[in-house]
Design a protein around this motif. Structure first.
Motif, mmCIF file in Angstrom:
data_model
loop_
_atom_site.group_PDB
_atom_site.id
_atom_site.type_symbol
_atom_site.label_atom_id
_atom_site.label_comp_id
_atom_site.label_asym_id
_atom_site.label_seq_id
_atom_site.Cartn_x
_atom_site.Cartn_y
_atom_site.Cartn_z
ATOM 1 N N GLU A 214 0.880 -1.282 -0.129
ATOM 2 C CA GLU A 214 -0.098 0.083 -0.060
ATOM 3 C C GLU A 214 0.865 1.174 0.127
ATOM 4 O O GLU A 214 0.509 2.184 -0.509
ATOM 5 N N ALA A 215 2.132 1.055 0.693
ATOM 6 C CA ALA A 215 3.011 2.272 0.803
ATOM 7 C C ALA A 215 3.349 2.787 -0.788
ATOM 8 O O ALA A 215 3.951 3.886 -0.881
ATOM 9 N N THR A 216 3.251 2.005 -1.726
ATOM 10 C CA THR A 216 3.630 2.316 -2.918
ATOM 11 C C THR A 216 2.675 3.230 -3.595
ATOM 12 O O THR A 216 3.077 3.656 -4.712
ATOM 13 N N GLN A 217 1.359 3.456 -3.212
ATOM 14 C CA GLN A 217 0.576 4.043 -3.608
ATOM 15 C C GLN A 217 0.148 3.823 -5.377
ATOM 16 O O GLN A 217 -0.161 4.582 -5.977
ATOM 17 N N GLY A 218 0.646 2.583 -5.644
ATOM 18 C CA GLY A 218 0.473 2.141 -6.955
ATOM 19 C C GLY A 218 1.364 2.616 -8.028
ATOM 20 O O GLY A 218 1.241 2.321 -9.153
ATOM 21 N N ALA A 219 2.355 3.211 -7.332
ATOM 22 C CA ALA A 219 3.530 3.631 -8.397
ATOM 23 C C ALA A 219 4.547 2.654 -8.328
ATOM 24 O O ALA A 219 5.334 2.201 -7.248
ATOM 25 N N GLY A 220 4.607 2.098 -9.627
ATOM 26 C CA GLY A 220 5.660 1.076 -9.578
ATOM 27 C C GLY A 220 7.216 1.415 -9.306
ATOM 28 O O GLY A 220 8.149 0.851 -9.167
ATOM 29 N N THR A 221 7.301 2.705 -9.574
ATOM 30 C CA THR A 221 8.671 3.501 -9.509
ATOM 31 C C THR A 221 8.986 3.323 -8.016
ATOM 32 O O THR A 221 10.296 3.407 -7.683
ATOM 33 N N GLN A 222 8.054 3.215 -7.217
ATOM 34 C CA GLN A 222 8.455 2.949 -5.807
ATOM 35 C C GLN A 222 8.948 1.849 -5.235
ATOM 36 O O GLN A 222 9.387 1.421 -4.345
ATOM 37 N N THR A 223 8.910 0.815 -6.008
ATOM 38 C CA THR A 223 9.609 -0.484 -5.929
ATOM 39 C C THR A 223 11.019 -0.489 -6.356
ATOM 40 O O THR A 223 11.739 -1.368 -5.999
ATOM 41 N N ASN A 246 14.886 10.583 -7.562
ATOM 42 C CA ASN A 246 13.734 11.348 -7.753
ATOM 43 C C ASN A 246 13.103 12.017 -9.098
ATOM 44 O O ASN A 246 11.923 11.874 -9.428
ATOM 45 N N SER A 247 14.084 11.722 -10.061
ATOM 46 C CA SER A 247 13.709 12.012 -11.404
ATOM 47 C C SER A 247 12.789 11.013 -12.134
ATOM 48 O O SER A 247 12.054 11.168 -13.102
ATOM 49 N N LEU A 248 12.786 9.745 -11.323
ATOM 50 C CA LEU A 248 11.756 8.539 -12.115
ATOM 51 C C LEU A 248 10.482 9.160 -11.620
ATOM 52 O O LEU A 248 9.452 8.314 -12.226
ATOM 53 N N ALA A 249 10.290 10.062 -10.920
ATOM 54 C CA ALA A 249 8.784 10.614 -10.817
ATOM 55 C C ALA A 249 8.362 10.772 -12.145
ATOM 56 O O ALA A 249 7.044 10.940 -12.556
ATOM 57 N N LEU A 250 9.202 11.389 -13.070
ATOM 58 C CA LEU A 250 8.871 11.705 -14.777
ATOM 59 C C LEU A 250 8.382 10.416 -15.229
ATOM 60 O O LEU A 250 7.249 10.368 -15.954
ATOM 61 N N LEU A 251 9.047 9.435 -15.075
ATOM 62 C CA LEU A 251 8.604 8.090 -15.378
ATOM 63 C C LEU A 251 7.314 7.558 -15.039
ATOM 64 O O LEU A 251 6.446 7.110 -15.997
ATOM 65 N N ASP A 252 6.957 7.853 -13.782
ATOM 66 C CA ASP A 252 5.531 7.424 -13.096
ATOM 67 C C ASP A 252 4.405 8.452 -13.753
ATOM 68 O O ASP A 252 3.686 7.856 -13.968
ATOM 69 N N TRP A 254 4.541 9.634 -16.527
ATOM 70 C CA TRP A 254 4.415 8.820 -18.127
ATOM 71 C C TRP A 254 3.554 7.513 -17.843
ATOM 72 O O TRP A 254 2.626 7.478 -18.895
ATOM 73 N N ILE A 255 3.873 6.797 -17.034
ATOM 74 C CA ILE A 255 3.027 5.394 -16.987
ATOM 75 C C ILE A 255 1.524 5.496 -16.297
ATOM 76 O O ILE A 255 0.800 5.007 -17.255
ATOM 77 N N ARG A 256 1.628 6.465 -15.276
ATOM 78 C CA ARG A 256 0.105 6.391 -14.587
ATOM 79 C C ARG A 256 -0.729 7.711 -14.940
ATOM 80 O O ARG A 256 -2.038 7.458 -14.664
ATOM 81 N N LYS A 257 -0.104 8.557 -16.060
ATOM 82 C CA LYS A 257 -0.706 9.450 -16.687
ATOM 83 C C LYS A 257 -1.147 10.445 -15.475
ATOM 84 O O LYS A 257 -2.599 10.822 -15.250
ATOM 85 N N VAL A 258 -0.518 10.906 -14.587
ATOM 86 C CA VAL A 258 -0.675 11.704 -13.290
ATOM 87 C C VAL A 258 0.080 12.943 -13.356
ATOM 88 O O VAL A 258 1.069 12.881 -14.144
ATOM 89 N N GLY A 259 -0.463 13.814 -12.708
ATOM 90 C CA GLY A 259 0.417 15.047 -12.853
ATOM 91 C C GLY A 259 1.422 15.068 -11.750
ATOM 92 O O GLY A 259 1.668 14.464 -11.200
ATOM 93 N N PRO A 260 2.259 16.309 -11.901
ATOM 94 C CA PRO A 260 3.317 16.411 -10.912
ATOM 95 C C PRO A 260 2.779 16.217 -9.228
ATOM 96 O O PRO A 260 3.961 15.592 -8.563
ATOM 97 N N GLU A 261 1.617 16.599 -9.140
ATOM 98 C CA GLU A 261 1.287 16.266 -7.572
ATOM 99 C C GLU A 261 1.361 15.127 -7.010
ATOM 100 O O GLU A 261 1.491 14.642 -5.953
ATOM 101 N N GLN A 262 0.875 14.019 -8.300
ATOM 102 C CA GLN A 262 0.796 12.721 -7.664
ATOM 103 C C GLN A 262 2.076 11.865 -8.150
ATOM 104 O O GLN A 262 2.092 10.842 -7.644
ATOM 105 N N ALA A 263 2.636 12.385 -9.062
ATOM 106 C CA ALA A 263 3.909 11.494 -9.358
ATOM 107 C C ALA A 263 4.833 11.272 -8.291
ATOM 108 O O ALA A 263 5.216 12.116 -7.570
ATOM 109 N N LEU A 264 5.449 9.947 -8.349
ATOM 110 C CA LEU A 264 6.274 9.548 -7.340
ATOM 111 C C LEU A 264 7.434 8.691 -7.837
ATOM 112 O O LEU A 264 7.416 8.393 -9.059
ATOM 113 N N GLY A 265 8.710 9.190 -7.282
ATOM 114 C CA GLY A 265 9.891 8.726 -7.596
ATOM 115 C C GLY A 265 10.347 7.221 -6.993
ATOM 116 O O GLY A 265 9.321 6.773 -6.597
ATOM 117 N N ALA A 266 11.662 7.097 -7.092
ATOM 118 C CA ALA A 266 12.095 5.800 -6.224
ATOM 119 C C ALA A 266 12.281 6.002 -4.907
ATOM 120 O O ALA A 266 12.020 6.901 -4.405
#
Length: 304
Positions: A214-223, A246-252, A254-266
Motif C-alpha cells: 500500500e505504501a507504493t500508492q500504486g506507483a511501480g517506481t516506488q519498488t 527523484n527524476s523517476l517521478a517523470l517516468l511515473d 508517463w506510466i500512470r498519466k498523473v500530474g506532478p502532484e501525484q507522481a512518485l519517484g523511487a
C-alpha cells in the motif's frame, strides 16, 4: 677399531685436539692482525664505494606528482598525493592538508586528521593497474538475455531464475549506448509491471507485506530502491543515485498519466538506514553523518 687399545685411542684424540687448537690460535692471530684498528682522519674520504646507495634512493625518485581525491568505497574521500615515474604511479602519500580547510566563517579544520591515508589509499594504484579493473560497461549474460527477450515474467511477475544466476553467471562487455538502453528499458519494465492495482496484486502474490504494498500508492517506481554512497562519496559522485530516484517521478507520470502532484519517484536509502555500519548516534544528535569537518566544527560551537 676393535684392535685399537684404549691407550692408543687417547693418544689419537689428544693429538687431534692439539692440532685443532693450534690451527684456531693461528687463525685468531691472523684475524687480529686483519682487524687491527687503523687511524683515519676523514672517514667520508676513506669510505668504500657507496654506489649501492643510489639504488636505494632511486626507489623514491619520481618524475612528477599530483593531488587527487581517493574514493575507493569508504567514508572519507581523503586528499592524497600520487608520485609518478615513467608514466606510472609508484606510490601514494598523504597530503597533510586537512588543517588548511576552512568554512564560510573562517573556522579551520583540525590538523589532527593528518596524516590521512588508510591501507586502501596507500595501495590504490594496484586497482588502477590491476587486471581485474573494470574498464567498460559489463552486464551479466543471463540479465542480457532477459533484456533481449523483452523481460519475460511469470504469472506472479517474477522473472525466471535462469536469468538471475548471480555469483556464477558470466559477464559480457557491452558498449555505453547498449548499457544505457538496457538500463532505461529495465526501469520502464519494472515501473510498468508494478504500477496500478495489477502491480500491487503481483507484489502481494510475491509475499510482500500488505502495508509495504500500500505504501507504493500504486506507483511501480516506488519498488525501485536506489542508494548513494557514504557522505562525501555522494557529494563527489554517487549522490547521482538520489537524483535519479527523484527524476523517476517523470517516468511515473508517463506510466500512470498523473500530474506532478501525484507522481512518485523511487526510494532512496542512506547508509545508516540501510546497513548502519557507522555510528548512528552522531546523525541522531546532529542530523549529520560523521563527516570530518562537521566534527571539527563542533570545537567552534558556542553550545552543544
Amino acid at each position: 677399531m676393535a684392535q685399537l687399545s684404549r691407550r692408543d685411542f687417547i693418544k689419537i684424540v689428544s693429538i687431534s685436539l692439539g692440532t685443532t687448537a693450534a690451527s684456531l690460535l693461528d687463525s685468531k692471530l691472523a684475524l687480529g692482525q686483519f682487524l687491527e684498528p687503523v687511524k683515519i682522519d676523514n672517514p667520508l674520504a676513506q669510505y668504500p664505494n657507496r654506489n649501492w646507495e643510489t639504488v636505494y634512493r632511486d626507489i623514491w625518485r619520481h618524475d612528477s606528482r599530483f593531488t587527487f581525491l581517493c574514493a575507493p568505497n569508504d567514508t572519507h574521500n581523503c586528499l592524497l598525493e600520487a608520485y609518478v615515474r615513467n608514466g606510472v604511479i609508484v606510490r601514494i602519500e598523504p597530503t597533510y592538508g586537512y588543517g588548511k580547510a576552512a568554512d564560510a566563517y573562517g573556522n579551520r579544520a583540525t590538523h589532527r586528521w593528518d596524516p590521512r591515508c588508510c591501507q586502501k589509499g596507500l595501495t590504490i594504484m594496484r586497482r588502477f593497474y590491476g587486471d581485474r579493473r573494470v574498464k567498460a560497461p559489463m552486464v551479466r549474460r543471463g540479465y542480457l538475455r532477459w533484456a533481449e527477450q523483452g523481460f519475460p515474467r511469470g504469472a506472479d511477475g517474477r522473472p525466471s531464475a535462469e536469468f538471475f544466476q548471480r555469483g556464477t553467471d558470466e559477464w559480457v562487455k557491452v558498449g555505453w549506448d547498449q548499457a544505457l538502453e538496457i538500463t532505461a528499458k529495465a526501469l520502464v519494465n519494472i515501473a510498468t509491471t508494478y504500477s496500478g492495482e495489477a502491480g500491487k496484486d503481483l507484489l502481494r502474490r510475491q509475499g510482500y507485506d500488505p502495508d509495504m504494498v500500500e505504501a507504493t500508492q500504486g506507483a511501480g517506481t516506488q519498488t525501485v530502491k536506489l542508494r548513494g554512497g557514504m557522505p562525501l562519496l555522494g557529494a563527489t559522485r554517487v549522490y547521482g543515485h538520489y537524483r535519479l530516484a527523484n527524476s523517476l517521478a517523470l517516468l511515473d507520470a508517463w506510466i500512470r498519466k498523473v500530474g506532478p502532484e501525484q507522481a512518485l519517484g523511487a526510494r532512496g536509502w542512506d547508509n545508516y538506514s540501510w546497513h548502519t555500519d557507522l555510528p548512528p548516534g552522531h546523525p541522531m544528535v546532529t542530523g549529520q553523518q560523521t563527516v570530518d569537518f562537521d566534527l571539527s566544527a563542533a570545537e567552534h560551537a558556542g553550545l552543544i
